[in-house]
Write a protein that holds these residues in place. Structure first.
Motif, mmCIF file in Angstrom:
data_model
loop_
_atom_site.group_PDB
_atom_site.id
_atom_site.type_symbol
_atom_site.label_atom_id
_atom_site.label_comp_id
_atom_site.label_asym_id
_atom_site.label_seq_id
_atom_site.Cartn_x
_atom_site.Cartn_y
_atom_site.Cartn_z
ATOM 1 N N THR A 71 -59.806 -76.911 28.405
ATOM 2 C CA THR A 71 -58.835 -76.948 29.500
ATOM 3 C C THR A 71 -59.549 -76.978 30.845
ATOM 4 O OG1 THR A 71 -57.254 -75.737 28.139
ATOM 5 C CG2 THR A 71 -56.819 -75.793 30.520
ATOM 6 N N LEU A 72 -60.640 -76.246 30.952
ATOM 7 C CA LEU A 72 -61.415 -76.231 32.191
ATOM 8 C C LEU A 72 -61.958 -77.617 32.514
ATOM 9 C CD1 LEU A 72 -62.886 -74.939 34.591
ATOM 10 C CD2 LEU A 72 -64.714 -74.298 32.985
ATOM 11 N N VAL A 73 -62.600 -78.262 31.565
ATOM 12 C CA VAL A 73 -63.177 -79.578 31.863
ATOM 13 C C VAL A 73 -62.076 -80.600 32.155
ATOM 14 C CG1 VAL A 73 -63.457 -80.519 29.513
ATOM 15 C CG2 VAL A 73 -65.064 -81.154 31.299
ATOM 16 N N LYS A 74 -60.953 -80.519 31.446
ATOM 17 C CA LYS A 74 -59.824 -81.423 31.735
ATOM 18 C C LYS A 74 -59.328 -81.211 33.165
ATOM 19 C CE LYS A 74 -58.005 -81.989 27.054
ATOM 20 N NZ LYS A 74 -56.892 -81.672 26.139
ATOM 21 N N THR A 75 -59.217 -79.940 33.571
ATOM 22 C CA THR A 75 -58.756 -79.619 34.929
ATOM 23 C C THR A 75 -59.744 -80.130 35.967
ATOM 24 O OG1 THR A 75 -57.646 -77.648 34.077
ATOM 25 C CG2 THR A 75 -58.042 -77.738 36.462
ATOM 26 N N LEU A 76 -61.033 -79.917 35.731
ATOM 27 C CA LEU A 76 -62.056 -80.403 36.665
ATOM 28 C C LEU A 76 -61.985 -81.913 36.831
ATOM 29 C CD1 LEU A 76 -65.221 -78.314 35.759
ATOM 30 C CD2 LEU A 76 -63.886 -78.215 37.863
ATOM 31 N N ARG A 77 -61.857 -82.620 35.725
ATOM 32 C CA ARG A 77 -61.834 -84.085 35.798
ATOM 33 C C ARG A 77 -60.564 -84.589 36.472
ATOM 34 N NH1 ARG A 77 -66.683 -82.964 35.530
ATOM 35 N NH2 ARG A 77 -67.901 -83.423 33.680
ATOM 36 N N LEU A 78 -59.432 -83.886 36.288
ATOM 37 C CA LEU A 78 -58.198 -84.243 37.000
ATOM 38 C C LEU A 78 -58.348 -84.043 38.503
ATOM 39 C CD1 LEU A 78 -55.399 -82.840 34.668
ATOM 40 C CD2 LEU A 78 -55.841 -85.246 35.200
ATOM 41 N N LEU A 79 -59.156 -83.051 38.889
ATOM 42 C CA LEU A 79 -59.427 -82.783 40.304
ATOM 43 C C LEU A 79 -60.534 -83.689 40.844
ATOM 44 C CD1 LEU A 79 -59.393 -78.870 40.184
ATOM 45 C CD2 LEU A 79 -57.627 -80.375 41.155
ATOM 46 N N ASN A 80 -60.981 -84.611 40.007
ATOM 47 C CA ASN A 80 -62.045 -85.562 40.350
ATOM 48 C C ASN A 80 -63.376 -84.873 40.609
ATOM 49 O OD1 ASN A 80 -62.793 -88.259 40.470
ATOM 50 N ND2 ASN A 80 -62.537 -88.362 42.676
ATOM 51 N N ASN A 81 -63.572 -83.721 39.994
ATOM 52 C CA ASN A 81 -64.843 -83.017 40.089
ATOM 53 C C ASN A 81 -65.763 -83.567 39.007
ATOM 54 O OD1 ASN A 81 -66.988 -81.134 39.801
ATOM 55 N ND2 ASN A 81 -65.737 -79.548 40.757
ATOM 56 N N LYS A 82 -66.862 -84.147 39.417
ATOM 57 C CA LYS A 82 -67.770 -84.817 38.486
ATOM 58 C C LYS A 82 -69.017 -83.986 38.162
ATOM 59 C CE LYS A 82 -66.336 -89.447 39.967
ATOM 60 N NZ LYS A 82 -65.100 -89.359 39.299
ATOM 61 N N VAL A 83 -68.969 -82.680 38.407
ATOM 62 C CA VAL A 83 -70.121 -81.824 38.107
ATOM 63 C C VAL A 83 -70.501 -81.997 36.629
ATOM 64 C CG1 VAL A 83 -68.719 -79.764 37.606
ATOM 65 C CG2 VAL A 83 -71.083 -79.492 38.320
ATOM 66 N N PRO A 84 -71.786 -82.162 36.339
ATOM 67 C CA PRO A 84 -72.203 -82.277 34.942
ATOM 68 C C PRO A 84 -71.782 -81.039 34.154
ATOM 69 C CG PRO A 84 -73.995 -82.906 36.403
ATOM 70 C CD PRO A 84 -72.923 -82.312 37.272
ATOM 71 N N PHE A 85 -71.246 -81.278 32.966
ATOM 72 C CA PHE A 85 -70.628 -80.214 32.175
ATOM 73 C C PHE A 85 -71.181 -80.255 30.755
ATOM 74 C CE2 PHE A 85 -67.478 -77.705 30.100
ATOM 75 C CZ PHE A 85 -66.761 -77.035 31.072
ATOM 76 N N ILE A 86 -71.806 -79.152 30.327
ATOM 77 C CA ILE A 86 -72.331 -79.025 28.968
ATOM 78 C C ILE A 86 -71.525 -77.949 28.251
ATOM 79 C CG2 ILE A 86 -74.328 -78.436 27.546
ATOM 80 C CD1 ILE A 86 -76.085 -79.292 29.965
ATOM 81 N N MET A 87 -71.051 -78.293 27.063
ATOM 82 C CA MET A 87 -70.230 -77.377 26.276
ATOM 83 C C MET A 87 -71.076 -76.755 25.164
ATOM 84 S SD MET A 87 -66.975 -76.428 26.174
ATOM 85 C CE MET A 87 -66.034 -77.752 26.899
ATOM 86 N N LEU A 88 -70.865 -75.452 24.942
ATOM 87 C CA LEU A 88 -71.488 -74.750 23.824
ATOM 88 C C LEU A 88 -70.477 -74.678 22.690
ATOM 89 C CD1 LEU A 88 -73.125 -71.783 25.745
ATOM 90 C CD2 LEU A 88 -74.264 -73.807 24.831
ATOM 91 N N SER A 89 -70.922 -74.997 21.490
ATOM 92 C CA SER A 89 -70.009 -75.070 20.367
ATOM 93 C C SER A 89 -70.660 -74.566 19.094
ATOM 94 C CB SER A 89 -69.591 -76.537 20.172
ATOM 95 O OG SER A 89 -68.942 -76.724 18.955
ATOM 96 N N SER A 90 -69.836 -74.073 18.180
ATOM 97 C CA SER A 90 -70.327 -73.779 16.840
ATOM 98 C C SER A 90 -69.923 -74.940 15.939
ATOM 99 C CB SER A 90 -69.737 -72.463 16.324
ATOM 100 O OG SER A 90 -68.345 -72.595 16.157
ATOM 101 N N PHE A 91 -70.537 -75.035 14.785
ATOM 102 C CA PHE A 91 -70.219 -76.131 13.870
ATOM 103 C C PHE A 91 -68.742 -76.157 13.507
ATOM 104 C CE2 PHE A 91 -74.825 -75.985 12.798
ATOM 105 C CZ PHE A 91 -75.097 -77.315 13.091
#
Length: 133
Positions: A71-91
């Motif tokens: 939700t955070l990255v979707k919100t950032l991209r809707l706000l046209n914020n292009k800050v590089p974004f790396i997600m941490l995930s488990s398998f």
């Protein structure tokens, strides 16, 4: 040591994680590489920090209370914020990770985190790594 690693010291990183023990350990490690590390407990706090500070890179967990990483990255991209974004995930987060990729993350790292992989991903996303021949 990779010649681009000292370049990270000129940058600021926002780390988003709701587990305090992980926050503390990662903050200690990330502070070695980045000039400034800001910490948020969830996506809502992260949005406020992003609005109030210059952030060069975001490293975020997927699953968090209040506002998750997707939700955070979707919100950032809707706000046209292009800050590089790396997600941490488990398998086990493969479907969520696919959703995050479609939402506009720049890369992801699978847990458990390997330091070499983490640094290489930072350098790649920030384009500090020379292109592979």
């Amino acid at each position: 040591m990779h010649t681009s690693i000292p370049e990270l010291k000129k940058l600021s990183l926002l780390f988003i994680e709701d587990k305090m023990t992980v926050q503390q350990k990662m903050n200690e490690m990330l502070s070695i590489f980045f000039g400034r590390v800001l910490i948020a407990n969830n996506g809502e706090e992260a949005l406020m920090l992003l609005q109030m500070n210059h952030i060069d890179l975001v490293l975020s967990d997927i699953e968090m209370p209040i506002m998750d990483g997707v939700t955070l990255v979707k919100t950032l991209r809707l706000l046209n914020n292009k800050v590089p974004f790396i997600m941490l995930s488990s398998f086990s987060d493969q479907d969520t990770l696919l959703d995050a990729t479609n939402a506009g993350i720049d890369d992801y790292i699978v847990k458990p985190i390997q330091l070499d992989n983490l640094i290489q991903t930072f350098l790649k996303v920030l384009m500090l790594e020379p292109p592979q021949a």
